[in-house]
Design a protein around this motif. Structure first.
Motif, PDB file in Angstrom:
ATOM      1  N   GLU A 464     -26.216 -14.763  -3.549  1.00  0.00           N
ATOM      2  CA  GLU A 464     -25.911 -16.012  -2.850  1.00  0.00           C
ATOM      3  C   GLU A 464     -24.808 -15.767  -1.827  1.00  0.00           C
ATOM      4  OE1 GLU A 464     -24.833 -18.333  -6.231  1.00  0.00           O
ATOM      5  OE2 GLU A 464     -26.891 -18.974  -6.643  1.00  0.00           O
ATOM      6  N   GLU A 465     -25.071 -16.130  -0.564  1.00  0.00           N
ATOM      7  CA  GLU A 465     -24.106 -15.885   0.511  1.00  0.00           C
ATOM      8  C   GLU A 465     -23.909 -17.143   1.351  1.00  0.00           C
ATOM      9  OE1 GLU A 465     -24.602 -11.086   1.137  1.00  0.00           O
ATOM     10  OE2 GLU A 465     -25.259 -12.396   2.753  1.00  0.00           O
ATOM     11  N   GLY A 466     -22.849 -17.123   2.142  1.00  0.00           N
ATOM     12  CA  GLY A 466     -22.581 -18.236   3.053  1.00  0.00           C
ATOM     13  C   GLY A 466     -21.899 -19.402   2.353  1.00  0.00           C
ATOM     14  N   GLY A 467     -21.956 -20.579   3.024  1.00  0.00           N
ATOM     15  CA  GLY A 467     -21.249 -21.747   2.497  1.00  0.00           C
ATOM     16  C   GLY A 467     -19.746 -21.543   2.499  1.00  0.00           C
ATOM     17  N   LEU A 468     -19.260 -20.814   3.513  1.00  0.00           N
ATOM     18  CA  LEU A 468     -17.850 -20.435   3.557  1.00  0.00           C
ATOM     19  C   LEU A 468     -16.983 -21.525   4.185  1.00  0.00           C
ATOM     20  CD1 LEU A 468     -18.307 -16.760   4.803  1.00  0.00           C
ATOM     21  CD2 LEU A 468     -17.834 -17.489   2.466  1.00  0.00           C
ATOM     22  N   GLU A 469     -15.750 -21.575   3.723  1.00  0.00           N
ATOM     23  CA  GLU A 469     -14.783 -22.479   4.338  1.00  0.00           C
ATOM     24  C   GLU A 469     -14.417 -21.969   5.732  1.00  0.00           C
ATOM     25  OE1 GLU A 469     -11.483 -22.448   1.707  1.00  0.00           O
ATOM     26  OE2 GLU A 469     -12.541 -23.464   0.069  1.00  0.00           O
ATOM     27  N   LYS A 470     -13.901 -22.878   6.552  1.00  0.00           N
ATOM     28  CA  LYS A 470     -13.554 -22.555   7.931  1.00  0.00           C
ATOM     29  C   LYS A 470     -12.572 -21.394   8.002  1.00  0.00           C
ATOM     30  CE  LYS A 470     -11.695 -24.604  12.186  1.00  0.00           C
ATOM     31  NZ  LYS A 470     -11.121 -25.829  12.807  1.00  0.00           N
ATOM     32  N   SER A 471     -11.591 -21.361   7.097  1.00  0.00           N
ATOM     33  CA  SER A 471     -10.566 -20.307   7.129  1.00  0.00           C
ATOM     34  C   SER A 471     -11.178 -18.931   6.870  1.00  0.00           C
ATOM     35  CB  SER A 471      -9.482 -20.596   6.093  1.00  0.00           C
ATOM     36  OG  SER A 471     -10.039 -20.656   4.785  1.00  0.00           O
ATOM     37  N   LYS A 472     -12.187 -18.848   5.979  1.00  0.00           N
ATOM     38  CA  LYS A 472     -12.821 -17.562   5.683  1.00  0.00           C
ATOM     39  C   LYS A 472     -13.679 -17.105   6.863  1.00  0.00           C
ATOM     40  CE  LYS A 472     -12.821 -17.766   0.632  1.00  0.00           C
ATOM     41  NZ  LYS A 472     -13.646 -17.692  -0.598  1.00  0.00           N
ATOM     42  N   VAL A 473     -14.339 -18.061   7.516  1.00  0.00           N
ATOM     43  CA  VAL A 473     -15.135 -17.716   8.691  1.00  0.00           C
ATOM     44  C   VAL A 473     -14.230 -17.176   9.791  1.00  0.00           C
ATOM     45  CG1 VAL A 473     -16.597 -18.641  10.527  1.00  0.00           C
ATOM     46  CG2 VAL A 473     -16.957 -19.367   8.158  1.00  0.00           C
ATOM     47  N   GLU A 474     -13.092 -17.811   9.985  1.00  0.00           N
ATOM     48  CA  GLU A 474     -12.146 -17.360  11.009  1.00  0.00           C
ATOM     49  C   GLU A 474     -11.580 -15.984  10.665  1.00  0.00           C
ATOM     50  OE1 GLU A 474      -9.353 -20.549  11.086  1.00  0.00           O
ATOM     51  OE2 GLU A 474     -10.535 -21.785  12.470  1.00  0.00           O
ATOM     52  N   ALA A 475     -11.343 -15.737   9.371  1.00  0.00           N
ATOM     53  CA  ALA A 475     -10.821 -14.429   8.953  1.00  0.00           C
ATOM     54  C   ALA A 475     -11.829 -13.323   9.256  1.00  0.00           C
ATOM     55  CB  ALA A 475     -10.492 -14.455   7.465  1.00  0.00           C
ATOM     56  N   LYS A 493     -18.972 -11.088  12.695  1.00  0.00           N
ATOM     57  CA  LYS A 493     -18.117 -10.056  13.280  1.00  0.00           C
ATOM     58  C   LYS A 493     -18.712  -9.473  14.558  1.00  0.00           C
ATOM     59  CE  LYS A 493     -15.830  -5.645  12.275  1.00  0.00           C
ATOM     60  NZ  LYS A 493     -15.542  -4.617  11.240  1.00  0.00           N
ATOM     61  N   TYR A 494     -19.999  -9.117  14.516  1.00  0.00           N
ATOM     62  CA  TYR A 494     -20.590  -8.381  15.632  1.00  0.00           C
ATOM     63  C   TYR A 494     -21.304  -9.261  16.650  1.00  0.00           C
ATOM     64  CZ  TYR A 494     -19.534  -4.312  12.786  1.00  0.00           C
ATOM     65  OH  TYR A 494     -18.878  -3.363  12.046  1.00  0.00           O
ATOM     66  N   LEU A 495     -21.836 -10.406  16.213  1.00  0.00           N
ATOM     67  CA  LEU A 495     -22.558 -11.278  17.138  1.00  0.00           C
ATOM     68  C   LEU A 495     -21.802 -12.569  17.435  1.00  0.00           C
ATOM     69  CD1 LEU A 495     -26.221 -10.869  15.814  1.00  0.00           C
ATOM     70  CD2 LEU A 495     -24.991  -9.497  17.496  1.00  0.00           C
ATOM     71  N   ARG A 496     -20.656 -12.764  16.766  1.00  0.00           N
ATOM     72  CA  ARG A 496     -19.801 -13.944  16.966  1.00  0.00           C
ATOM     73  C   ARG A 496     -20.554 -15.232  16.627  1.00  0.00           C
ATOM     74  NH1 ARG A 496     -15.847 -11.233  16.182  1.00  0.00           N
ATOM     75  NH2 ARG A 496     -14.434 -12.851  16.990  1.00  0.00           N
ATOM     76  N   ALA A 497     -21.484 -15.138  15.680  1.00  0.00           N
ATOM     77  CA  ALA A 497     -22.290 -16.297  15.266  1.00  0.00           C
ATOM     78  C   ALA A 497     -21.608 -16.996  14.101  1.00  0.00           C
ATOM     79  CB  ALA A 497     -23.698 -15.844  14.895  1.00  0.00           C
ATOM     80  N   SER A 498     -20.529 -17.704  14.383  1.00  0.00           N
ATOM     81  CA  SER A 498     -19.707 -18.303  13.329  1.00  0.00           C
ATOM     82  C   SER A 498     -20.463 -19.323  12.495  1.00  0.00           C
ATOM     83  CB  SER A 498     -18.469 -18.963  13.947  1.00  0.00           C
ATOM     84  OG  SER A 498     -17.657 -18.000  14.574  1.00  0.00           O
ATOM     85  N   SER A 499     -21.446 -19.999  13.067  1.00  0.00           N
ATOM     86  CA  SER A 499     -22.139 -21.071  12.346  1.00  0.00           C
ATOM     87  C   SER A 499     -22.880 -20.563  11.113  1.00  0.00           C
ATOM     88  CB  SER A 499     -23.110 -21.796  13.273  1.00  0.00           C
ATOM     89  OG  SER A 499     -24.111 -20.911  13.756  1.00  0.00           O
ATOM     90  N   ILE A 500     -23.291 -19.286  11.097  1.00  0.00           N
ATOM     91  CA  ILE A 500     -24.005 -18.747   9.937  1.00  0.00           C
ATOM     92  C   ILE A 500     -23.120 -18.767   8.693  1.00  0.00           C
ATOM     93  CG2 ILE A 500     -23.347 -16.316  10.297  1.00  0.00           C
ATOM     94  CD1 ILE A 500     -26.836 -17.447   9.195  1.00  0.00           C
ATOM     95  N   GLY A 501     -21.792 -18.675   8.898  1.00  0.00           N
ATOM     96  CA  GLY A 501     -20.882 -18.659   7.759  1.00  0.00           C
ATOM     97  C   GLY A 501     -20.872 -19.956   6.981  1.00  0.00           C
ATOM     98  N   HIS A 502     -21.134 -21.075   7.651  1.00  0.00           N
ATOM     99  CA  HIS A 502     -21.106 -22.377   6.982  1.00  0.00           C
ATOM    100  C   HIS A 502     -22.430 -22.698   6.311  1.00  0.00           C
ATOM    101  CE1 HIS A 502     -17.283 -22.931   8.930  1.00  0.00           C
ATOM    102  NE2 HIS A 502     -17.829 -22.817  10.126  1.00  0.00           N
ATOM    103  N   MET A 503     -23.485 -22.006   6.696  1.00  0.00           N
ATOM    104  CA  MET A 503     -24.797 -22.264   6.103  1.00  0.00           C
ATOM    105  C   MET A 503     -24.914 -21.563   4.752  1.00  0.00           C
ATOM    106  SD  MET A 503     -27.298 -21.773   9.397  1.00  0.00           S
ATOM    107  CE  MET A 503     -26.748 -22.213  11.052  1.00  0.00           C
TER     108      MET A 503
END
Length: 726
Positions: A464-475, A493-503
Motif C-alpha cells: 500500500e502506497e501513497g495517501g501521504l500528508e503534504k509535509s511528506k510529499v514536500e520532503a 522526485k524525478y518527474l515533480r508529480a506531487s499529486s501522486i503522493g496524495h493519491m
C-alpha cells in the motif's frame, strides 16, 4: 553443566569439522564471554571476523571489548561484507544489537570454517533494528519472521540459543558428517593438489573443451561454499598453459568482489604451474589482470566486458546480471563460462537453470554442478539451519489453478510451515532474484496484502502506497528518500508529480505464477481480482516497478498498465533499467498517467542516443507503442521523401539520409497511425534513435549487420507506404 555441554559440543565440532551457531538474545554480555572463553579452550588462536555497523554510537566500544579477548580480529562493516565472502574465519561474531538483517546474517555465517562457531548477539532481535525500520510504517510492523526464527533455533541441533537466561542446546554428532576430501587427481594432478573435492577436479578435467572449435558454453553452478569460483579460477590458469596460441580471457561479475576468487585462484594456478606471469593490481590492491606472455586474464566491469575483445568470457554470479545481459554475451562471444550460485544468499534462483536450456544446440553446452562443500563438513548442522530457516532450498512441486483467488493473511502462512513453503516457493521459482531479506519483508511488513490463486498456482504481493500528508510529499520533493512509497517517491522526485503522493495506490511488489502454469492466464486473473478489490476500497491507482525486459513489459501492457517512468541510470545490482507502470482507477489518476506517459514518449524520442543507448531496443519500441499518441498535422518535406526513396533504391548510403530516417521515425512513433512489427521497428530504433553501429545493433537484436539494415529499409518503406508516400 551448561558450560560443560557447550565445551563438549565445540570439541566434537572440531573433530567432525562442522560448525555451531550460537544466538544470544537479552542481556548478552555474560553468556557471550562464557562462550568465547569455552571456544578459546578448543582453539587458542582463532581468526575472528567481527560484523557490525561501525558508524552507530556504541558499536566501536563493543568491538574494543571483543578485541581484548582475541589475538586477531578483522572488523567488517556490514555494508561491505560482500568483500569478505572469500575469507574464512574460525569465529564470526555478528553484532545484532543495532541490526538484524537476514542477508547480512547469512553472509557472515558462511565465512566460518568447519570446527568454528558463528555467534549472533543482541539485546532483542525485533525492535529498533536498522533494516527492520524500513519495514515499519506508522509505528506498526509484524514480527512473524523473528518468531519463526526463534522456533527454528529450538528445533535444530548444533544450535545454542540463549534467551534472557534460558538456554536451549541440542547437541549434534560428528558421526553424521563427512569431511571434504579429494580422492582423484584427474587429468591435471599438478593443479588438482589445490582442489579440496572431486567436484572441483571435475571442472579442471572438463574445461579444455573451450579450446575446441565452435561455440562453447560451460555452466558451473552450485550452492554457496562449494568452491565453484576457485575451481574456475584454477581452470583459467590451465587454459593458458594448454593453449598452443595466446589466449585473452575477460572475467566479469556484478562487482569486483563477487568475482575476485576467480582472479585469486587463477593467480594461484599460474604459480602452481610455475608459469611466468605479471600480476597487475590497482592502487587499492585489487588484482585486475594476469599477463603471461601474450596471454591475459583480466577482470572488467560488466558493461565493458561484454564488448571487449578476447577469446573467452567468464561471468561470475551470472544470474544477478540478468537474462538480457547474458543473451547479449552469448550472441557476442563464442566461448563463454557462466558461474552462478543456486540456493545462495545473493539472489540467484533455480529458474536460472531453465534459462540455460534455451542455448542447447546454439552452443555446445557443458553443465557442471558442484555438490560437496569445501569450507566445512557435508551434513553441517548450521547449513541445514540456514537452508531451513531462510528457505534457501524451497521449491514449488507443482499445482493446479482452481479458478479461485483469495486474500491470505501473513500470520496464517507463517504459522504453517507447509503454507509458507508453498507461497514462498512460488515466489522463488518464478523469479531470478531472491534473498533472505525478501522472507523478512514477507513476514514483517504490515502494509502489504497477499492474494493467492488457488491451489498454489500464483501469488501477488501488494504494498500500500501513497495517501501521504503534504509535509511528506514536500520532503520527497526536496530529495528525501521514502522507499516505503516507491512509486510516489520516484514520480515526485524525478518527474515533480506531487499529486501522486496524495493519491492512494497499490504497488504490485511481486506477482509470481508457478512456472508450469505461466502463459495460461493466471497472472491476468490475479491482476483482475486485485483491481476489483481496489475499486471497492477507493484506491486511485495500481502500479508496479520492475526491470524493463520485453516479456515482462508485454505482460503489464497487455493487462492495461501504462508506462509512466523509466530510470535514467542502469541498476547495476539488478542488471537493467527499472520501469514504472500504472493502471489508473480514478479520474484524477487517469489525467496524471496520460500526462506522464506522454512525457515519457517524448523523452525516449529525444534521449535514447545518450541516456538509453544500452537499453534493449525492443524495450524502447514497446514503451513507445504503449505511450499515448501525440496527434499533429503531419507534413513531409518533399525533399526528405525523395532522399528516403533514393536510400531505398540503393542510390545513396544510410549516413547520407540518417537525419531523414530519424525524422520519419519520430513522426511514426508520435502518430502510431498503423502498426509495424516490433523487430522491424527495433532495427530502426537501434540504428537511428540509439545511434548504434550496424554491428552492435545486430548484437542487441541477435541479427547479422546486413540483416539489421535490411530490416531498417523495410521499416522506412512500410512507414512511407503507410503515409502513401511511395
Amino acid at each position: 553443566m551448561r558450560l560443560r555441554n557447550v565445551h563438549e559440543m565445540l570439541e566434537d565440532g572440531s573433530r567432525g569439522y562442522y560448525r555451531h551457531l550460537v544466538v544470544i538474545e537479552g542481556e548478552y554480555k555474560p553468556f557471550l564471554f562464557e562462550i568465547i572463553n569455552e571456544y578459546l579452550k578448543v582453539n587458542k588462536k582463532p581468526l575472528v571476523g567481527y560484523y557490525f555497523h561501525p558508524w552507530i554510537v556504541g558499536s566501536k566500544e563493543r568491538l574494543s571489548i571483543i578485541k581484548s579477548k582475541f589475538n586477531y580480529v578483522k572488523d567488517i562493516d556490514y555494508s561491505s561484507s560482500e568483500m569478505y565472502l572469500g575469507e574464512t574465519f574460525d569465529v564470526a561474531l555478528i553484532d545484532a544489537v543495532d541490526d538484524f538483517r537476514p542477508s547480512y546474517i547469512a553472509r557472515a555465517v558462511e565465512t566460518v570454517r568447519g570446527g568454528g562457531i558463528a555467534v549472533i548477539f543482541s539485546d532483542d532481535i525485533e525492535h529498533e533494528k536498522l533494516y527492520k525500520s524500513t519495514i515499519v510504517r506508522d509505528g506498526k510492523s509484524f514480527n512473524f519472521f523473528e518468531e519463526r526464527f526463534r522456533r527454528k533455533l529450538e528445533d535444530h541441533r548444533g544450535i545454542v540459543y540463549y534467551h534472557n537466561g534460558d538456554v536451549t542446546l541440542r547437541p549434534f554428532s560428528s558421526s553424521e558428517t563427512s569431511r571434504p576430501k579429494r580422492t582423484k587427481d584427474g587429468r591435471f594432478p599438478i593443479l588438482s593438489r589445490l582442489c579440496a573435492t572431486d567436484d572441483q577436479v571435475k571442472v579442471l578435467d572438463e574445461v579444455d573443451f573451450l579450446l575446441e572449435e565452435g561455440k562453447k558454453l560451460l555452466a558451473v553452478t552450485a550452492a554457496r561454499g562449494r568452491g565453484k569460483s576457485a575451481s574456475v579460477g584454477l581452470s583459467l590458469s590451465l587454459l593458458l598453459s594448454l593453449s598452443k596460441y595466446p589466449v585473452v580471457i575477460a572475467v566479469t561479475s556484478p562487482t569486483y568482489w563477487s568475482g575476485k576468487e576467480i582472479m585469486s585462484f587463477a593467480e594461484a594456478g599460474l604459480r602452481q604451474l610455475k608459469k611466468k606471469f605479471r600480476a597487475v593490481r590497482s592502487k587499492d590492491g585489487k588484482l585486475m589482470a594476469l599477463e603471461a606472455g601474450e596471454s591475459r586474464i583480466r577482470w572488467l566491469p560488466p558493461e565493458l566486458a561484454r564488448d571487449s575483445h578476447g577469446d573467452i568470457i567468464v561471468i561470475d554470479e551470472a544470474a544477478a546480471l540478468g537474462k538480457e545481459y547474458l543473451d547479449y554475451v552469448l550472441r557476442r562471444w563464442n566461448k563463454v563460462v557462466i558461474v552462478s550460485t543456486i540456493q545462495g544468499y545473493e539472489g540467484s534462483g533455480k529458474i536460472f537453470l531453465k534459462f540455460l536450456e534455451q542455448f542447447q544446440g546454439k552452443h555446445d553446452l557443458q553443465r557442471l554442478r558442484l555438490d560437496s562443500p569445501i569450507r566445512y563438513a557435508k551434513g553441517d548442522p548450521v547449513e541445514r539451519f540456514l537452508y531451513d530457516t531462510m528457505l534457501l532450498d524451497v521449491d514449488n512441486e507443482g499445482s493446479i489453478f482452481l479458478n479461485r483467488i483469495e486474500e491470505i493473511k501473513v500470520q496464517d502462512i507463517f504459522q504453517s510451515e507447509e503454507s509458507l513453503r508453498k507461497i514462498y516457493g512460488i515466489l522463488v521459482t518464478a523469479h531470478y532474484r531472491n534473498s533472505p531479506d525478501d522472507l523478512m519483508m514477507l513476514g514483517d511488513a504490515s502494509f502489504q496484502r497477499l492474494f493467492e490463486a488457488k491451489d498454489g498456482a500464483g501469488v501477488v504481493q501488494i504494498v500500500e502506497e501513497g495517501g501521504l500528508e503534504k509535509s511528506k510529499v514536500e520532503a520527497i520533493s526536496r530529495g528525501e528518500e521514502n522507499q516505503g512509497h516507491l512509486i510516489p517517491q520516484r514520480l515526485i522526485k524525478y518527474l515533480r508529480a506531487s499529486s501522486i503522493g496524495h493519491m492512494k495506490g497499490w504497488r504490485v511488489m511481486r506477482i509470481a505464477v508457478t512456472p508450469h502454469l505461466q502463459d495460461r492466464g493466471v497472472g491476468t486473473a490475479l491482476l483482475s481480482h486485485i483491481e476489483a478489490v481496489a475499486l471497492k476500497e477507493g484506491v486511485d491507482w495500481l502500479g508496479s516497478s520492475f526491470l524493463s525486459t520485453p516479456k515482462v513489459l508485454n505482460f503489464w501492457i497487455r493487462n492495461g498498465y501504462t508506462p509512466v517512468h523509466l530510470a535514467t541510470k542502469k541498476n547495476e545490482g539488478l542488471g537493467g533499467y527499472s520501469v514504472i507502470v500504472i493502471r489508473p482507477l480514478s479520474e484524477r489518476s487517469k489525467e496524471l498517467v496520460q500526462e506522464l506517459s506522454t512525457l515519457l514518449k517524448d523523452k525516449l524520442l529525444r534521449t535514447s542516443h545518450q541516456v538509453y543507448f544500452n537499453l534493449d531496443p525492443i524495450v524502447i519500441v514497446k514503451l513507445l507503442k504503449a505511450t499515448p499518441k501525440i496527434p499533429h498535422s503531419v507534413r513531409f518535406n518533399p525533399i526528405l521523401v525523395e532522399r528516403l526513396r533514393a536510400y531505398l533504391e540503393g542510390i545513396i548510403p544510410y549516413n547520407s539520409v540518417a537525419d531523414a530516417v530519424h525524422t520519419l521515425a519520430e513522426i511514426y512513433f508520435k502518430e502510431l497511425s498503423f502498426d509495424v512489427d516490433d523487430l522491424t521497428l527495433s532495427c530502426l530504433v537501434s540504428r537511428t534513435l540509439q545511434g548504434k553501429s550496424w554491428y552492435h545493433a545486430g548484437l542487441a537484436l541477435g541479427l547479422k549487420s546486413s540483416e539489421v539494415e535490411d530490416k531498417l529499409r523495410e521499416a522506412v518503406s512500410r512507414i512511407l507506404n503507410g503515409y502513401s508516400l511511395t
